[in-house]
Design a protein around this motif. Sequence first.
Motif, short mmCIF file in Angstrom:
data_model
loop_
_atom_site.label_atom_id
_atom_site.label_comp_id
_atom_site.label_asym_id
_atom_site.label_seq_id
_atom_site.Cartn_x
_atom_site.Cartn_y
_atom_site.Cartn_z
N GLU A 156 -6.62 9.70 -1.38
CA GLU A 156 -5.69 8.82 -0.66
C GLU A 156 -6.44 7.78 0.16
O GLU A 156 -6.03 6.61 0.25
CB GLU A 156 -4.78 9.67 0.24
CG GLU A 156 -3.82 10.55 -0.53
CD GLU A 156 -3.12 11.57 0.35
OE1 GLU A 156 -2.15 12.19 -0.10
OE2 GLU A 156 -3.57 11.76 1.51
N THR A 191 0.83 -1.21 0.00
CA THR A 191 0.00 0.00 0.00
C THR A 191 0.86 1.26 0.00
O THR A 191 0.50 2.27 -0.61
CB THR A 191 -0.92 -0.01 1.23
OG1 THR A 191 -1.64 -1.24 1.27
CG2 THR A 191 -1.92 1.15 1.16
N GLN A 192 2.01 1.20 0.66
CA GLN A 192 2.90 2.36 0.71
C GLN A 192 3.37 2.74 -0.69
O GLN A 192 3.36 3.91 -1.06
CB GLN A 192 4.09 2.05 1.61
CG GLN A 192 5.10 3.20 1.69
CD GLN A 192 6.30 2.85 2.55
OE1 GLN A 192 6.38 1.75 3.09
NE2 GLN A 192 7.24 3.77 2.65
N LEU A 213 0.43 4.37 -2.65
CA LEU A 213 0.19 5.77 -2.27
C LEU A 213 1.30 6.67 -2.79
O LEU A 213 1.05 7.80 -3.22
CB LEU A 213 0.08 5.88 -0.76
CG LEU A 213 -1.18 5.25 -0.13
CD1 LEU A 213 -1.09 5.25 1.38
CD2 LEU A 213 -2.43 5.99 -0.59
N SER A 269 -6.23 3.70 -0.25
CA SER A 269 -5.94 2.84 0.90
C SER A 269 -7.01 1.77 1.07
O SER A 269 -6.71 0.61 1.40
CB SER A 269 -5.83 3.69 2.17
OG SER A 269 -5.58 2.89 3.30
N ARG A 270 -8.27 2.13 0.85
CA ARG A 270 -9.35 1.15 0.98
C ARG A 270 -9.30 0.09 -0.11
O ARG A 270 -9.77 -1.04 0.08
CB ARG A 270 -10.70 1.86 0.95
CG ARG A 270 -11.01 2.63 2.24
CD ARG A 270 -12.29 3.41 2.12
NE ARG A 270 -12.64 4.05 3.40
CZ ARG A 270 -13.62 4.94 3.55
NH1 ARG A 270 -14.35 5.29 2.48
NH2 ARG A 270 -13.87 5.46 4.72
#
Length: 527
Positions: free
Chosen positions: A350, A261-262, A265, A354-355
């Motif tokens: 964002e 996820t990092q 993003l 993330s979801r």
Amino acid sequence: MAYEVTATRKRPQLFDNLVGQEFVVSTIKNAIEQKRIAHAYLFSGPRGVGKTSSARILARALNCESGPTPTPCGLCSNCKEITRGNSVDVIEIDGASNTSVNDIRQIKDEVLFPPQTSRYKIYIIDEVHMLSTSAFNALLKTIEEPPAYIVFIFATTEPQKVPATIRSRCQQFHFQLIDLHTIKSCLMEAAQDMQVKADDDALFWIAKESTGSMRDAYTLFDQVLSFSNDHITLAQISDKLGLVGIDQITEIVEFLLSGSTQNALTAVQTLLQNGISIEQCIKDFTQFFRSLLLMKEGITEESILGIQTDRIPLQVRSAYTKEQLEAALEMFLKLYRDIRFSLNPRFELELAISRLASLPHLASPTELVRRIALLKEDLLSGKVTTLAQALPTRAPAVEPIQRSPEARAPLPTEKPVAAKVVRPFTKEDIPALVSKLSKAPLLSQVAQSISAVEQQDNSLKLTFTTEFCRDKAQENLELLQSLIEEISGFSGKLTVLCIEAEKPKQKSVEDPVLSSIASMFRGEIKN
């Protein structure tokens, strides 16, 4: 020579050059050949699909010196004047600028005079739905019974705003949106005429963005051509117009699927730093998940998907279920509506990215209820068993020796193996078997129906009262054998029988009460 935009330069001059409107073209051409000229036409449809062009072609077809003909020559004086827009007998009126009843009264006065040099006096009123109610009312009588030399051609993008009294007096033709492949081929032809090189994926994007309008496609084509240096590529379009490429979206989704996820993003932040707007990011993600959803439904037509399927890896196309893709699409559609009221649209984007990381684990309440119902049904029917039932905890055959703290001493390296206690499994052990099956109600009832137990050497036979119980026992034979071994230590062959199958059919009933009733009625009772 002055520069001419592509939309004007490529405007069709004949019915045969009008693409995407086969029904309109064939109907009007047949009507002209059969001399069935209506006194009023209503052309409706989306913008940029050929309504005004068709009106001008029809005007030339009716007033051509060699006509009326479905193929005007384009060389006579009438055709040239209509093409240049200076024909005195073909009057084009903008309905959005001439909305008052006075403008229509002027038309009513003019129709009394016949055409000067042409066969018909033709009025082309564009955006006719903009006329006022009183102007429409002033037109009614003129449209219904005009002079033989008058033809009205109305064009509109909103036919529902035209009064029914007007529509009923006209022949109506609805123009369709032009399909993506037709627009793409026309753009390719325009690029070849201008000696410009254009990549296939770039023309596909332009055709998709035009949403069925040929004029919009040509306008966007001119805009892209102005910064492409005679070579139109999708990379240049994405860079100059601030678009999120399909490869970038795929990379972000692959990061999310791998649990990074990092990195996902960070990739989104890179897009925003490169000048791509948040609204455009949301639009492109929405288009991406819409395309995946349609692919999941089996749709492969690129003109419907709006994307080239070979640009999305197979692992991404098969990573989500239908309901998960529906949830993602709904999330981005709602996000686009909500960002106008957001404290910070960037935070909203964002949060949505993330979801998406948990999207593969998403299940709707309806799906959860369905799965629970199926699991409950399988448990009750004995098709599946719980782990505790399938692998019961076995108690040690010999109780461990309790040693006091004072008597503790180092144990020997080799422990003596306790002998396994084996005894016959009898009918008295059935309650224990029923107790161990208490977590499976159906199998517990089956165990209670055991009517006889017979053990011989390395063989054990269980006889059940009904065939149903015998069949259920046969389906769960391994589980029963494991529990019997746990209770008595018997580990031999287990066989299940049914008392109904073994019991011979009796021709008479031995019960004295039933026998007396049978003799009273001079008959017999059969099984």
